[in-house]
Design a protein around this motif. Structure first.
Motif, PDB file in Angstrom:
ATOM      1  N   UNK A  92       2.287   0.403   3.053  1.00 22.52           N
ATOM      2  CA  UNK A  92       3.636  -0.324   2.775  1.00 22.52           C
ATOM      3  C   UNK A  92       3.715  -1.514   3.587  1.00 22.52           C
ATOM      4  N   UNK A  93       3.003  -1.362   4.868  1.00 22.19           N
ATOM      5  CA  UNK A  93       3.001  -2.637   5.822  1.00 22.19           C
ATOM      6  C   UNK A  93       2.072  -3.786   5.088  1.00 22.19           C
ATOM      7  N   UNK A  94       1.109  -3.600   4.392  1.00 29.47           N
ATOM      8  CA  UNK A  94       0.258  -4.562   3.652  1.00 29.47           C
ATOM      9  C   UNK A  94       0.923  -5.109   2.506  1.00 29.47           C
ATOM     10  N   UNK A  95       1.809  -4.452   2.048  1.00 27.99           N
ATOM     11  CA  UNK A  95       2.531  -5.187   0.890  1.00 27.99           C
ATOM     12  C   UNK A  95       3.616  -5.978   1.649  1.00 27.99           C
ATOM     13  N   UNK A 101       8.806   2.035  -3.834  1.00 23.94           N
ATOM     14  CA  UNK A 101       8.362   3.194  -3.669  1.00 23.94           C
ATOM     15  C   UNK A 101       7.004   3.023  -4.718  1.00 23.94           C
ATOM     16  N   UNK A 102       7.185   2.429  -5.920  1.00 27.69           N
ATOM     17  CA  UNK A 102       6.211   2.414  -6.922  1.00 27.69           C
ATOM     18  C   UNK A 102       4.962   1.492  -6.482  1.00 27.69           C
ATOM     19  N   UNK A 103       5.562   0.448  -5.692  1.00 24.02           N
ATOM     20  CA  UNK A 103       4.495  -0.553  -5.412  1.00 24.02           C
ATOM     21  C   UNK A 103       3.427   0.136  -4.222  1.00 24.02           C
ATOM     22  N   UNK A 104       3.912   0.906  -3.156  1.00 24.99           N
ATOM     23  CA  UNK A 104       3.456   1.851  -2.244  1.00 24.99           C
ATOM     24  C   UNK A 104       2.592   2.843  -3.009  1.00 24.99           C
ATOM     25  N   UNK A 105       3.154   3.625  -3.932  1.00 32.25           N
ATOM     26  CA  UNK A 105       2.373   4.693  -4.545  1.00 32.25           C
ATOM     27  C   UNK A 105       1.278   4.046  -5.292  1.00 32.25           C
ATOM     28  N   UNK A 106       1.157   3.056  -5.914  1.00 33.27           N
ATOM     29  CA  UNK A 106       0.137   2.425  -6.473  1.00 33.27           C
ATOM     30  C   UNK A 106      -0.898   1.931  -5.414  1.00 33.27           C
ATOM     31  N   UNK A 107      -0.594   1.687  -4.417  1.00 27.78           N
ATOM     32  CA  UNK A 107      -1.558   1.193  -3.145  1.00 27.78           C
ATOM     33  C   UNK A 107      -2.179   2.337  -2.814  1.00 27.78           C
ATOM     34  N   UNK A 108      -1.430   3.513  -2.477  1.00 23.68           N
ATOM     35  CA  UNK A 108      -2.202   4.628  -2.009  1.00 23.68           C
ATOM     36  C   UNK A 108      -2.864   5.522  -3.079  1.00 23.68           C
ATOM     37  N   UNK A 109      -2.496   5.431  -4.261  1.00 22.04           N
ATOM     38  CA  UNK A 109      -2.926   6.194  -5.410  1.00 22.04           C
ATOM     39  C   UNK A 109      -2.300   7.597  -5.624  1.00 22.04           C
ATOM     40  N   UNK A 110      -1.129   7.706  -5.411  1.00 18.90           N
ATOM     41  CA  UNK A 110      -0.099   8.758  -5.925  1.00 18.90           C
ATOM     42  C   UNK A 110       0.826   8.480  -6.590  1.00 18.90           C
ATOM     43  N   UNK A 138       8.331  12.525   1.834  1.00 14.77           N
ATOM     44  CA  UNK A 138       7.815  12.297   3.145  1.00 14.77           C
ATOM     45  C   UNK A 138       8.945  11.150   3.698  1.00 14.77           C
ATOM     46  N   UNK A 139       9.438  10.248   2.751  1.00 18.17           N
ATOM     47  CA  UNK A 139      10.455   9.355   3.251  1.00 18.17           C
ATOM     48  C   UNK A 139      11.482   9.390   2.221  1.00 18.17           C
ATOM     49  N   UNK A 140      12.776   9.356   2.834  1.00 14.33           N
ATOM     50  CA  UNK A 140      14.025   9.705   1.829  1.00 14.33           C
ATOM     51  C   UNK A 140      14.491   8.486   1.008  1.00 14.33           C
ATOM     52  N   UNK A 141      13.934   7.366   1.442  1.00 10.96           N
ATOM     53  CA  UNK A 141      14.132   6.224   0.512  1.00 10.96           C
ATOM     54  C   UNK A 141      13.366   4.833   1.066  1.00 10.96           C
ATOM     55  N   UNK A 142      13.732   3.797   0.328  1.00 11.25           N
ATOM     56  CA  UNK A 142      13.146   2.461   0.682  1.00 11.25           C
ATOM     57  C   UNK A 142      13.318   2.119   2.092  1.00 11.25           C
ATOM     58  N   UNK A 143      14.471   2.354   2.365  1.00 11.97           N
ATOM     59  CA  UNK A 143      14.931   1.825   3.780  1.00 11.97           C
ATOM     60  C   UNK A 143      14.443   2.762   4.883  1.00 11.97           C
ATOM     61  N   UNK A 144      14.162   3.965   4.729  1.00  9.46           N
ATOM     62  CA  UNK A 144      13.637   4.874   5.601  1.00  9.46           C
ATOM     63  C   UNK A 144      12.228   4.290   5.701  1.00  9.46           C
ATOM     64  N   UNK A 145      11.336   4.056   4.577  1.00 15.55           N
ATOM     65  CA  UNK A 145       9.996   3.566   4.767  1.00 15.55           C
ATOM     66  C   UNK A 145       9.655   2.120   5.321  1.00 15.55           C
ATOM     67  N   UNK A 146      10.474   1.104   5.004  1.00 15.61           N
ATOM     68  CA  UNK A 146      10.941   0.052   5.679  1.00 15.61           C
ATOM     69  C   UNK A 146      11.286   0.281   7.241  1.00 15.61           C
ATOM     70  N   UNK A 147      11.932   1.063   7.692  1.00 16.34           N
ATOM     71  CA  UNK A 147      12.136   1.551   8.918  1.00 16.34           C
ATOM     72  C   UNK A 147      10.653   2.138   9.673  1.00 16.34           C
ATOM     73  N   UNK A 148       9.814   2.602   9.011  1.00 16.90           N
ATOM     74  CA  UNK A 148       8.544   3.179   9.341  1.00 16.90           C
ATOM     75  C   UNK A 148       7.865   2.152   9.601  1.00 16.90           C
ATOM     76  N   UNK A 149       7.704   0.990   8.744  1.00 18.91           N
ATOM     77  CA  UNK A 149       6.778  -0.120   8.866  1.00 18.91           C
ATOM     78  C   UNK A 149       7.201  -0.805   9.868  1.00 18.91           C
ATOM     79  N   UNK A 150       8.420  -1.043  10.289  1.00 23.08           N
ATOM     80  CA  UNK A 150       8.960  -1.841  11.447  1.00 23.08           C
ATOM     81  C   UNK A 150       8.515  -1.081  12.671  1.00 23.08           C
ATOM     82  N   UNK A 151       8.730   0.359  12.720  1.00 21.19           N
ATOM     83  CA  UNK A 151       8.211   0.932  13.962  1.00 21.19           C
ATOM     84  C   UNK A 151       6.913   0.867  14.196  1.00 21.19           C
ATOM     85  N   UNK A 152       6.147   0.793  13.041  1.00 19.09           N
ATOM     86  CA  UNK A 152       4.642   0.709  13.038  1.00 19.09           C
ATOM     87  C   UNK A 152       4.080  -0.802  13.793  1.00 19.09           C
TER      88      UNK A 152
END
Length: 102
Positions: free
Chosen positions: A16-19, A30-39, A47-61
């Protein structure tokens, strides 16, 4: 017996961070991340409730990868890049998102 995980939270966040670094937050789905990781995209919601939660994890990272008092210019430049790309679509000032790095 539980199924073996195909990917980890860290793999997902790195993808997600690379994207975000490449395409900005507009390119993050979520689809672009899934494509990137192959799932499949629905598996990410376990693992992540929604796009905002994933974006929050990217920010924290991004914040975790740079020390606020560090002289690591490459890491700080990466954080600034992510911050600017994240801030523009949300209308938040990039300076506000960088305040914690100073």
């Amino acid at each position: 017996m539980p199924a073996v995980a195909k990917t980890s939270d860290d793999d997902i966040v790195r993808a997600a961070r690379r994207i975000v670094e490449r395409d900005g937050t507009v390119g993050l789905s979520m689809q672009s991340v899934a494509n990137e990781v192959g799932v499949r995209a629905p598996s990410l919601y376990k693992r992540f409730t929604d796009r905002a939660a994933l974006l929050g994890a990217v920010e924290a990272s991004a914040l975790a990868s740079t020390d606020a008092h560090s002289d690591a210019p490459r890491r700080q430049a990466s954080l600034r890049s992510i911050s600017r790309r994240w801030a523009v679509p949300t209308g938040i000032s990039p300076r506000a998102t960088l305040a914690c790095t100073r």
